[in-house]
Design a protein around this motif. Structure first.
Motif, PDB file in Angstrom:
ATOM      1  N   TRP A  58      -1.878  -1.884  -0.648  1.00 32.64           N
ATOM      2  CA  TRP A  58      -1.309  -1.106  -1.756  1.00 32.64           C
ATOM      3  C   TRP A  58      -1.720  -1.664  -3.114  1.00 32.64           C
ATOM      4  CZ3 TRP A  58      -0.764   2.937   0.691  1.00 32.64           C
ATOM      5  CH2 TRP A  58      -0.343   2.916   2.017  1.00 32.64           C
ATOM      6  N   ASP A  59      -2.100  -2.952  -3.157  1.00 29.56           N
ATOM      7  CA  ASP A  59      -2.761  -3.470  -4.361  1.00 29.56           C
ATOM      8  C   ASP A  59      -4.094  -2.737  -4.555  1.00 29.56           C
ATOM      9  OD1 ASP A  59      -0.700  -5.307  -4.723  1.00 29.56           O
ATOM     10  OD2 ASP A  59      -1.767  -6.922  -3.696  1.00 29.56           O
ATOM     11  N   LEU A  60      -4.807  -2.552  -3.443  1.00 29.77           N
ATOM     12  CA  LEU A  60      -6.068  -1.819  -3.484  1.00 29.77           C
ATOM     13  C   LEU A  60      -5.832  -0.363  -3.902  1.00 29.77           C
ATOM     14  CD1 LEU A  60      -9.100  -1.453  -2.894  1.00 29.77           C
ATOM     15  CD2 LEU A  60      -8.500  -1.107  -0.481  1.00 29.77           C
ATOM     16  N   TYR A  61      -4.794   0.233  -3.378  1.00 29.66           N
ATOM     17  CA  TYR A  61      -4.446   1.611  -3.764  1.00 29.66           C
ATOM     18  C   TYR A  61      -4.298   1.726  -5.280  1.00 29.66           C
ATOM     19  CZ  TYR A  61      -1.481   5.742  -4.450  1.00 29.66           C
ATOM     20  OH  TYR A  61      -0.956   6.931  -4.894  1.00 29.66           O
ATOM     21  N   ARG A  62      -3.538   0.791  -5.868  1.00 33.36           N
ATOM     22  CA  ARG A  62      -3.312   0.841  -7.315  1.00 33.36           C
ATOM     23  C   ARG A  62      -4.613   0.626  -8.087  1.00 33.36           C
ATOM     24  NH1 ARG A  62       1.731  -1.045  -5.244  1.00 33.36           N
ATOM     25  NH2 ARG A  62       0.948  -3.148  -4.903  1.00 33.36           N
ATOM     26  N   LYS A  63      -5.467  -0.262  -7.577  1.00 31.69           N
ATOM     27  CA  LYS A  63      -6.755  -0.512  -8.214  1.00 31.69           C
ATOM     28  C   LYS A  63      -7.639   0.732  -8.179  1.00 31.69           C
ATOM     29  CE  LYS A  63     -10.740  -2.475  -9.375  1.00 31.69           C
ATOM     30  NZ  LYS A  63     -11.117  -2.592 -10.807  1.00 31.69           N
ATOM     31  N   LEU A  64      -7.706   1.374  -7.020  1.00 32.85           N
ATOM     32  CA  LEU A  64      -8.559   2.557  -6.888  1.00 32.85           C
ATOM     33  C   LEU A  64      -8.036   3.726  -7.713  1.00 32.85           C
ATOM     34  CD1 LEU A  64      -9.402   2.451  -3.056  1.00 32.85           C
ATOM     35  CD2 LEU A  64     -10.785   1.624  -4.976  1.00 32.85           C
ATOM     36  N   LYS A  65      -6.722   3.869  -7.776  1.00 28.99           N
ATOM     37  CA  LYS A  65      -6.155   4.928  -8.611  1.00 28.99           C
ATOM     38  C   LYS A  65      -6.536   4.722 -10.072  1.00 28.99           C
ATOM     39  CE  LYS A  65      -3.310   7.744  -7.705  1.00 28.99           C
ATOM     40  NZ  LYS A  65      -3.415   9.199  -7.413  1.00 28.99           N
ATOM     41  N   GLU A  66      -6.482   3.472 -10.529  1.00 33.57           N
ATOM     42  CA  GLU A  66      -6.886   3.173 -11.905  1.00 33.57           C
ATOM     43  C   GLU A  66      -8.341   3.517 -12.150  1.00 33.57           C
ATOM     44  OE1 GLU A  66      -6.086  -0.904 -12.638  1.00 33.57           O
ATOM     45  OE2 GLU A  66      -3.900  -0.687 -12.616  1.00 33.57           O
ATOM     46  N   ASP A  67      -9.163   3.380 -11.103  1.00 33.24           N
ATOM     47  CA  ASP A  67     -10.598   3.658 -11.231  1.00 33.24           C
ATOM     48  C   ASP A  67     -10.930   5.136 -11.052  1.00 33.24           C
ATOM     49  OD1 ASP A  67     -11.050   1.006 -11.693  1.00 33.24           O
ATOM     50  OD2 ASP A  67     -11.763   0.536  -9.673  1.00 33.24           O
ATOM     51  N   GLY A  68      -9.915   5.967 -10.870  1.00 31.11           N
ATOM     52  CA  GLY A  68     -10.145   7.402 -10.800  1.00 31.11           C
ATOM     53  C   GLY A  68     -10.340   7.976  -9.410  1.00 31.11           C
ATOM     54  N   TYR A  69     -10.092   7.179  -8.363  1.00 28.01           N
ATOM     55  CA  TYR A  69     -10.209   7.687  -7.000  1.00 28.01           C
ATOM     56  C   TYR A  69      -9.062   8.660  -6.701  1.00 28.01           C
ATOM     57  CZ  TYR A  69     -13.606   4.072  -5.585  1.00 28.01           C
ATOM     58  OH  TYR A  69     -14.714   3.273  -5.459  1.00 28.01           O
ATOM     59  N   SER A  70      -9.344   9.657  -5.881  1.00 29.58           N
ATOM     60  CA  SER A  70      -8.300  10.525  -5.331  1.00 29.58           C
ATOM     61  C   SER A  70      -7.978  10.018  -3.930  1.00 29.58           C
ATOM     62  CB  SER A  70      -8.781  11.973  -5.280  1.00 29.58           C
ATOM     63  OG  SER A  70      -7.812  12.790  -4.651  1.00 29.58           O
ATOM     64  N   LEU A  71      -6.711   9.675  -3.690  1.00 30.26           N
ATOM     65  CA  LEU A  71      -6.292   9.047  -2.443  1.00 30.26           C
ATOM     66  C   LEU A  71      -5.169   9.841  -1.796  1.00 30.26           C
ATOM     67  CD1 LEU A  71      -6.190   5.403  -3.840  1.00 30.26           C
ATOM     68  CD2 LEU A  71      -8.034   6.404  -2.474  1.00 30.26           C
ATOM     69  N   ASP A  72      -5.153   9.839  -0.477  1.00 32.98           N
ATOM     70  CA  ASP A  72      -4.122  10.555   0.283  1.00 32.98           C
ATOM     71  C   ASP A  72      -3.362   9.547   1.144  1.00 32.98           C
ATOM     72  OD1 ASP A  72      -2.549  12.199   1.795  1.00 32.98           O
ATOM     73  OD2 ASP A  72      -4.193  13.322   2.715  1.00 32.98           O
TER      74      ASP A  72
END
Length: 307
Positions: free
Chosen positions: A157-171
């Motif tokens: 979930w640290d990775l989730y937050r990092k990827l969201k900041e980078d503009g990734y769309s995650l499900d």
């Protein structure tokens, strides 16, 4: 000599309308038993079980013969396990329509449930929290699954937050040990994601499922979940069988005695079959639920079960 038959769901025992209609037509409406009729290109009729719509609004079907053949496996006292990359909520929604199994693994193996027929509810499953706890360092404890991903602990979930900041769309809907990359943002590529995992999140694994990248703890995955289930039933992998179709299945496919593939989803699967055709058996000459039935006939023959 204990044995287990393991199977993926989507693309393996369940198939979607576009794949089915390559070899026939699904007729609208249901019969008196609630089943759908599929007419193949030779004009023969097949009865299908219609699955609930997935969270992505896709409709899957399982043939009645598929269920009957899996029942033959269990009637021979051989455990049957479903090992899927799908979200736990989707698995739970589908259970009334799926073949009866002795074990169910969801989220690419992050969660495992065993059937307990002695508990007289409609269908009682008990989650193996010992297995789930193996992923706590990356996915956090099981009791945080009701929290929004932004509030969960664990490196996943640290990775989730990092990827969201980078503009990734995650499900992450219906997931507590896994997330799916819908799209890569910020001008980055999949190679950038692989580099990030290798450098900063080595405990997180990435495989492809249904054309999307799934991220989950390395303690999870279909291989580890499959090995755990086989050990639970005191079966050595060399005596076991796996049915599958996709990239996230390959490690487990190579580990068991024989693998049967009703469909081939990715180039990596095609290459794996070319490299090991004696273990990875691709079904030829048909597709969809008919290919699944053909694969299950081969499984029954391999196990020495009379049809």
């Amino acid at each position: 000599m204990a044995k287990v038959v393991l199977s993926d769901i989507d693309g393996t025992i369940a198939h979607y309308t576009p794949d089915l209609e390559l070899k026939g037509k699904i007729h609208p409406g249901s019969d008196e038993d609630g089943l759908v009729t599929f007419q193949d290109e030779r004009g023969e009729a097949h009865k299908l079980i219609k699955l609930p719509l997935s969270s992505t609004s896709k409709r899957g079907y399982i043939s009645l013969k598929t269920v009957e053949k899996i029942n033959e496996v269990r009637a021979a006292k051989i455990p049957f396990a479903l090992v899927t990359g799908s979200r736990t909520s989707t698995l739970e929604q589908r259970i009334p329509y799926l073949p009866v199994a002795d074990a169910y693994a969801s989220e690419n193996g992050g969660r495992i449930f065993f059937r307990h027929p002695s508990v007289t509810t409609a269908f009682f499953l008990k989650e193996d929290l010992g297995w789930r706890s193996r992923h706590d360092a990356a996915a956090g404890p099981h009791d945080q699954e009701t929290l929004a991903p932004e509030k969960r602990t664990g490196s996943l979930w640290d990775l989730y937050r990092k990827l969201k900041e980078d503009g990734y769309s995650l499900d992450c809907r219906g997931h507590s040990t896994c997330m799916r990359v819908v799209s890569i943002g910020g001008g980055k590529t999949f190679d950038d994601l692989k580099k990030l995992l290798a450098e900063d999140y080595p405990e997180i694994k990435c495989t492809w499922n249904l054309g999307r990248a799934d991220l989950y703890p390395k303690t999870s995955g279909k291989l580890n979940a499959g090995l755990y289930i086989m050990k639970h039933f005191n079966a050595h992998p060399s005596n076991c069988v796996f049915l599958c179709d996709d990239d996230n299945d390959l490690e487990l496919a190579r580990e068991v005695g024989q693998t049967f593939l009703p469909s081939i989803t990715t180039d990596s699967v095609k290459q794996a079959i070319l490299e090991n055709p004696k273990k990875l058996n691709a079904i030829q000459g048909t597709s969809g639920t008919m290919a699944t039935e053909k694969a299950l006939d081969l499984v029954l023959d391999h196990l020495g079960i009379e049809k």
